[in-house]
Design an enzyme around this catalytic site. Sequence first.
Site, short mmCIF file in Angstrom:
data_model
loop_
_atom_site.label_atom_id
_atom_site.label_comp_id
_atom_site.label_asym_id
_atom_site.label_seq_id
_atom_site.Cartn_x
_atom_site.Cartn_y
_atom_site.Cartn_z
N ARG A 82 -43.93 -20.42 7.93
CA ARG A 82 -43.77 -21.49 6.37
C ARG A 82 -43.75 -22.99 7.43
O ARG A 82 -43.03 -23.22 7.92
CB ARG A 82 -41.97 -21.22 6.05
CG ARG A 82 -41.00 -22.05 4.83
CD ARG A 82 -40.68 -23.69 5.54
NE ARG A 82 -40.31 -24.53 4.71
CZ ARG A 82 -40.21 -25.79 5.13
NH1 ARG A 82 -39.85 -26.17 6.23
NH2 ARG A 82 -39.25 -26.59 4.13
N GLY A 89 -37.99 -29.69 2.76
CA GLY A 89 -39.74 -30.31 2.43
C GLY A 89 -39.96 -29.80 1.06
O GLY A 89 -40.88 -30.94 0.74
N GLY A 128 -42.89 -26.78 6.02
CA GLY A 128 -42.55 -27.96 5.05
C GLY A 128 -42.94 -29.10 5.13
O GLY A 128 -44.72 -29.14 5.06
N ASP A 129 -42.83 -30.48 5.23
CA ASP A 129 -43.31 -31.70 4.61
C ASP A 129 -44.13 -32.09 6.05
O ASP A 129 -45.15 -33.18 5.06
CB ASP A 129 -42.10 -32.59 3.41
CG ASP A 129 -40.96 -32.51 4.43
OD1 ASP A 129 -40.57 -32.13 5.07
OD2 ASP A 129 -40.57 -33.43 3.88
N THR A 153 -35.42 -33.17 11.50
CA THR A 153 -36.42 -33.91 10.94
C THR A 153 -36.33 -35.30 12.12
O THR A 153 -34.80 -35.72 11.60
CB THR A 153 -37.63 -33.74 9.74
OG1 THR A 153 -36.97 -32.74 9.56
CG2 THR A 153 -38.56 -34.73 9.81
N THR A 203 -36.98 -36.90 5.49
CA THR A 203 -36.21 -35.49 6.27
C THR A 203 -35.62 -35.06 5.32
O THR A 203 -35.41 -35.36 4.24
CB THR A 203 -35.26 -36.19 7.25
OG1 THR A 203 -34.18 -36.87 6.26
CG2 THR A 203 -35.90 -36.77 7.59
N GLY A 204 -35.37 -33.95 4.78
CA GLY A 204 -34.52 -33.30 3.91
C GLY A 204 -35.79 -31.94 3.31
O GLY A 204 -36.48 -31.40 3.85
N1 GLY Z 1 -38.26 -31.70 6.00
C1 GLY Z 1 -38.73 -30.66 6.67
C2 GLY Z 1 -38.86 -29.90 6.53
O1 GLY Z 1 -38.43 -28.93 5.23
O2 GLY Z 1 -39.42 -29.00 7.47
#
Ligand code: GLY
Length: 377
Positions: A251, A277, A253-254, A223, A274-275
């Site tokens: 899917r 999500g 994420g955040d 990210t 980042t990381g």
């Molecule tokens: N932080 C990026 C994701 O989980 O998609």
Amino acid sequence: MSKKIDRREFVRVSVGAGAAAAAMASSGQAFGRAPGVRAQSVRPVVISDRSGAAFRNGGRLTCIELAFEGVTNGEDVLDAILAGINIVELDPEESGVGFGGTPNADGVVQLDSCCMHGPRKQAGGVAAIEGVRTPSLVAKAVMEHTDHHLLVGAGAQDFARNMGFTVEDDLNTPRTRERWLEWKRRLDPEHYLDPERRARHGYDVALGMLAEGLADESHFWGTVNCDAIGPNGDICGVTSTSGLSWKIPGRTGDSPILGAGLYVDGGVGACGSTGRGEANLYNLTSYLIVEKMREGMHPKDAGLAGLQRIKENTIERRLLKANGDPAFNIRFFALNARGEYAGVSMYAAGETFYGVCTENGAEEAALEPLLDGTPSD
Ligand code: GLY
């Protein structure tokens, strides 16, 4: 304007309380309890995760350098950040963002992004969009041309096409396709399990590839997040990603979700992530960190408080190490209306620095970890 700094010339610095105090002293501002009051004049700064300080897409500048140049040349802060983010999105070497991002389990690159304009108090986002190399610009178009915040999937792609974006059949590069094929090959013997076991097995296979160096942690949840404050105190932020490597199609994420992958309050500050999500989504941690800054916490302390909340709310055994700590990494990048900033991570593992660009040029700053060790020790 920042002087041009080659990545090899970057100075590794630790931005802790001392540096923050120096920054405050240089701006002549005393630290009070409520930075909710917008600063009239601040030292401009741009921060980002590692990829914002590492990738140039064959050009002269990184994301943070170009964003800083724009911010200090009087461009709208969000536009300046987006120009920087586009470098990362378009660079085929960055396999966690935009063109050449890591595909989902079906081999299709699906991208998420959002942006937030502090002064205008507006935001836009897209999720699971296919075929557009710069999802952050589609997010901005959602912000500017619709009454909505978030468009997803085929609808987001149709919107992008109607707005004049080029829509391509495939955003894979030879490298991302090859890695996806390897993942598929390893997964195949167990491919027809029930969905839950299959998803878990896919995750384990991916972690095995990480351990063997066939994929790297920076790109597993790859990210880019970039946040900036301009000389007039305008604060904006952008997050963009191809999301979890080889994810279940659809899917999200955040990254495109306000309060999780990004949150900006124009009078308080910005935070992005980042990381993993899902851990962020369960806690809306970027929002939490901005609120902690509103209460007067320094970005570093606010970020560590956000990580602590994630740690406390991670109770599923499959997500924990033997000692009970989270078995994943996650990072937050925060700046406040005074121009103070910090990067924090659950562990000092994988990526250990983030990017900062000020009038002194671009630097790598050490991420402050909450916990000792690594996600897998
Ligand atoms: N932080 C990026 C994701 O989980 O998609």
